[in-house]
Design an enzyme around this catalytic site. Structure first.
Site, PDB file in Angstrom:
ATOM      1  N   THR A   3       0.880  -1.213  -0.046  1.00  0.00           N
ATOM      2  CA  THR A   3      -0.044  -0.054  -0.239  1.00  0.00           C
ATOM      3  C   THR A   3       0.979   1.285   0.000  1.00  0.00           C
ATOM      4  OG1 THR A   3      -0.176  -0.198   2.457  1.00  0.00           O
ATOM      5  CG2 THR A   3      -1.810  -1.240   1.062  1.00  0.00           C
ATOM      6  N   CYS A   4       2.108   1.104   0.522  1.00  0.00           N
ATOM      7  CA  CYS A   4       2.743   2.489   0.531  1.00  0.00           C
ATOM      8  C   CYS A   4       3.122   3.034  -0.739  1.00  0.00           C
ATOM      9  CB  CYS A   4       4.060   2.337   1.336  1.00  0.00           C
ATOM     10  SG  CYS A   4       4.056   1.727   2.987  1.00  0.00           S
TER      11      CYS A   4
END
Length: 819
Positions: free
Chosen positions: A784-785
């Site tokens: 997700t980063c």
């Protein structure tokens, strides 16, 4: 004043053991004698020479004016008309040179100015940049060092400071330095250039601001002299003018020095003429001007600020029937009229520039392509100054805002593309009719602290999902606000995932808990379950006020981190935070029934109301936690009937007592928590810059659903290519999802469930799909980063649909444990 008229400091009769030996004349009755003063030197003369001729020789060496010289021999002053033989001067005799005593508190200033002027004369006489006699008076000094010495010896006492710089002006030092600068000898010119530049820069950067007002006459001299002899395009003149602007911007024009405004005003007009030309050229890709546009705008802005201060001061004195003391008949009407004409010319040029900008904006929307225009970044500063100038002409002010409204698209583009955090944008926010949501949002976000990336300064949190709200409260409510502004590092217990993606997930989860009606802090509006306002009965929790302060911090932090939460604040809540007044239409969402009833009361026939068919008094009843309560809207309200004359007052009092007063404490605590994160910006100013509807878009995000085409346009591939069948199957599955499933997939992919109002473009980064080498029985994974979704080469669209179905389940999308 000519240099020859300058009166030097008092010279003492103490001897300095420094001997200058001239070449010896040959033959005749010529003899030598010594002259002793600050230093000792030898003179050649004939016995028949007069004392006046000796004084002249001394002047050529020392530059001490003849009127200031006295020669003493054997205790007596020698008279000018006498000859050396009449005075019985013998060979190798010693004469004492004593300067005339002058009544001054600053003899050192006079002495140093004299030495500066003498050195300039010697350089000019030498013709090759080599000073003559001052090499033996100041063997280790240069012209630049003497000038710096003069600045360093500036007295701290106000009256002495004034006299110190008056001495410099009276000696015409500026004129002598300019004479050196325009010398035909390149060496002399270079010495003058470097000396003036260093002197000006040192004075601007080193002298205290309180001293600048005494130095302004000196720098004015430099400006006028250079303008006259080398013109306004000369780089040294531009430096002096810019330095003058930096000093006058802090100068206060009071009634005893108002006349100085007339010295400053021509520079504003001069810069305005240059700006009118530069504005036209700034729209060209090959923009080039003799002075950079940022420098022109900066100097114009400073002179404009000083000018507006002077004009405002003059008008206030005029209103008090007070005239400037220096020149009682001074009238600034001509200058004020010139300001009006200057304003119209610059505004006209701006109108042309705005038209050019709008022609390049596709369909009137903001485009990044225009950010490359050379001059656009300086436009807002100049517009702010024009707005200030327009306030002195009512018609000009109306014209200014009429133009801004007509060129709203261009103005909003400038705001979004070029408004900076360090600038003052109040002049725009006071006229929100010339802004749109994007520009208002940008200006509001500039008031928030910047999120820092320094890892060592991050506020670390380790939170158990099972105790999310209580543990988050402990970490946020009890932390120093400064620490929270530095950044956040989030990790869930027993999970490996860290980074921005986990932080975004935490924000969504903690906001969901804060606004959950079961926690009694907030209640949702009947007609819009996503809209929340403080619960009047929140005091069932003894810590409720602390939790409202905590929620204020959380909302400010999520705004800093640009996260949308899919929830919004009720209009009443926003108005109270902005310090506004709640009106009838503002309660429509929070209580539609009361809103409708009040509307009916106000619209009823007055006679029917006066017949008391409503049966209302200034008292209302409500239910709280299962108990009926009554509140009087005025003293003895239960006995005051509502009639046609007081029904407006009744409705207003009902609104205040029912919807405002019960949540005042909660709003105050929320405001305090929000303000602590804001740090130095007034909260009411922050909330006023936005319309209540703007908050819906900022907190909730895009409300029209997720556009799959927009999603595709902002997705790139690694390992796959766009024409691969797996990619085609993927987008086919996504298009067949419900809105909630799409949001769950997006959350799994990015930990973002609600997009900004700009859509995927507002994320500031593309999304990525990565091919993995895992077998097809593996589920997709995400990072997700970095906005990465990873999955293997699935063999069919049905397999793809099943695998994606697993990750779009809400409990998976919000606890995927990836980084």
């Amino acid at each position: 004043m000519r240099k020859d008229d300058f009166t030097p400091a008092h010279r003492s009769s103490s001897a300095v053991s420094l001997l200058r030996s001239p070449s010896s004349p040959g033959g005749g009755r010529t003899f030598q004698f010594f002259v002793r003063g600050d230093y000792t030197f030898v003179l050649d003369a004939d016995p028949g020479d007069t004392i006046e001729s000796v004084h002249l020789k001394i002047y050529r060496i020392t530059r001490i004016p003849l009127t200031e010289q006295r020669l003493i021999y054997r205790g007596k002053q020698l008279q000018l008309e006498q000859t050396l033989s009449e005075c019985e001067i013998e060979k190798n005799a010693t004469l004492f040179l004593v300067g005339r005593l002058r009544s001054t508190r600053q003899p050192s200033s006079y002495q140093l100015v004299h030495d500066i002027v003498s050195m300039i004369d010697d350089i000019l006489i030498g013709g090759d940049g080599t000073p003559q006699h001052l090499y033996w008076h100041h063997p280790s000094k240069t012209l630049k060092s003497l000038l710096l010495d003069y600045l360093r010896m500036t007295p701290k006492e106000t009256d002495k400071t004034s006299e110190h710089f008056e001495i410099f002006n009276e000696a015409s030092v500026a004129a002598n330095l300019v004479k050196l600068y325009i010398s035909s000898h390149e060496t002399d010119k270079k010495i003058g250039d470097e000396a003036i530049e260093q002197f000006i820069c040192f004075s601007k950067n080193t002298l205290s601001k309180g001293t600048h007002k005494y130095f302004i006459p000196i720098i004015l001299d430099f400006c006028w002299l250079l303008k006259r002899v080398v013109g306004i395009e000369d780089k040294l003149y531009c430096l002096c003018r810019s330095s003058l602007a930096s000093m006058v911007v802090n100068f206060k024009f009071t009634e005893d020095n108002m006349i100085r405004f007339l010295d400053i005003f021509p520079f504003l007009v001069e810069l305005a003429l240059d700006l009118s030309k530069a504005l036209v050229l700034s729209m060209e890709s090959s923009f080039c001007f003799k002075v950079s546009l940022p420098e022109l705008v900066t100097d114009f802005s400073k002179f404009a600020t000083a000018t507006m201060d002077a004009v405002s001061q003059f008008k206030s004195l005029e209103a008090l029937q007070v005239r400037p003391i220096v020149q009682p008949d001074v009238d600034f009407s001509i200058e004020i009229g010139t300001l009006g004409g200057m304003f119209e010319v610059l505004l006209s040029k701006f109108d042309d520039c705005f038209e050019r900008i709008e022609s390049r904006l596709p369909f009137g929307r903001i485009s990044d392509a225009d950010n490359a225009l050379s001059g656009c970044s300086q436009y807002l500063t100049l517009l702010k100054d024009l707005n200030a100038i327009s306030k002195h002409h009512s018609e000009s002010e109306e014209l200014f805002w009429k133009t801004m409204k007509r060129r709203k698209d261009a103005l909003c583009h400038l705001v979004v593309a070029h408004a900076k955090r360090s600038e003052d944008h109040n002049w725009i926010l006071e006229h929100k009719e010339v802004t749109n949501f994007e520009s208002r949002k940008h200006l509001a976000m500039l008031m928030l602290p910047e999120v820092k990336d320094e890892f060592e300064e991050l506020h670390e949190m380790l939170i158990d999902r099972g105790n999310l709200l209580s543990e988050s409260f402990e970490y946020i409510a009890h932390a120093e606000a400064k620490t929270l502004r530095s950044g956040l590092f989030m990790e869930f217990k027993n999970e490996e995932a860290t980074g921005p993606g986990v932080l975004r997930e935490w924000f969504l989860l903690v906001c969901r808990a804060i606004f959950d009606p079961r926690n009694a802090l907030y209640v949702s509006c009947p007609n819009d379950p996503r809209r929340f306002s403080p619960n009047p009965a929140s005091n069932v929790d003894p810590l409720h006020l602390e939790y409202f302060k905590f929620s204020g911090r959380i909302v400010a932090l999520l705004l800093m981190h640009k996260i949308q939460i899919g929830m919004v604040l009720d209009r009443i809540f926003v108005l109270l935070l902005a310090g506004g007044r709640v009106e009838l239409d503002d309660i429509r969402d929070v209580d539609p029934r009361v809103h409708t009833s009040c509307r009916q009361i106000l619209s009823m026939d007055p006679e029917a109301v006066d017949q008391d068919i409503l049966g209302l008094t200034f008292e209302y009843e409500f239910e709280e936690l299962g108990c009926r309560k009554a509140v009087e809207l005025c003293p003895d309200g239960k006995n005051v009937p509502v009639d046609s004359r007081n029904r407006g007052q009744y409705v207003d009092s009902l609104i205040q007592h029912r919807f405002v007063l019960p949540i005042v404490k909660q709003v105050d605590e929320f405001r305090q928590g929000f303000t602590e994160i804001m740090s130095c910006v007034e909260l009411k100013k922050f909330f006023r810059c936005l319309d209540p509807e703007d908050w819906d878009s900022i907190l909730y995000g895009g409300g029209d659903g997720i556009c799959v085409d927009d999603w595709k346009a902002h997705t790139k591939y690694n390992g796959f290519i766009e024409t691969d069948e797996q990619i085609s199957w993927f987008w086919q599955v996504v298009e067949g999802m419900t809105e909630e499933e799409k949001r769950s997939l997006l959350s799994f992919w990015t930990s973002i469930k609600f997009l900004p109002v700009e859509g995927f473009r507002g994320l500031g980064s593309h999304l990525y799909i990565y091919k993995t080498s895992e077998p097809e029985d593996h589920l997709p994974t995400s990072h997700t980063c970095f906005y990465r979704l990873c999955f293997p080469v699935y063999s069919s669209g049905s397999v793809m649909r099943v695998r994606l179905g697993f990750v779009t389940q809400d409990h998976v999308a919000f606890s995927f444990g990836t980084w």
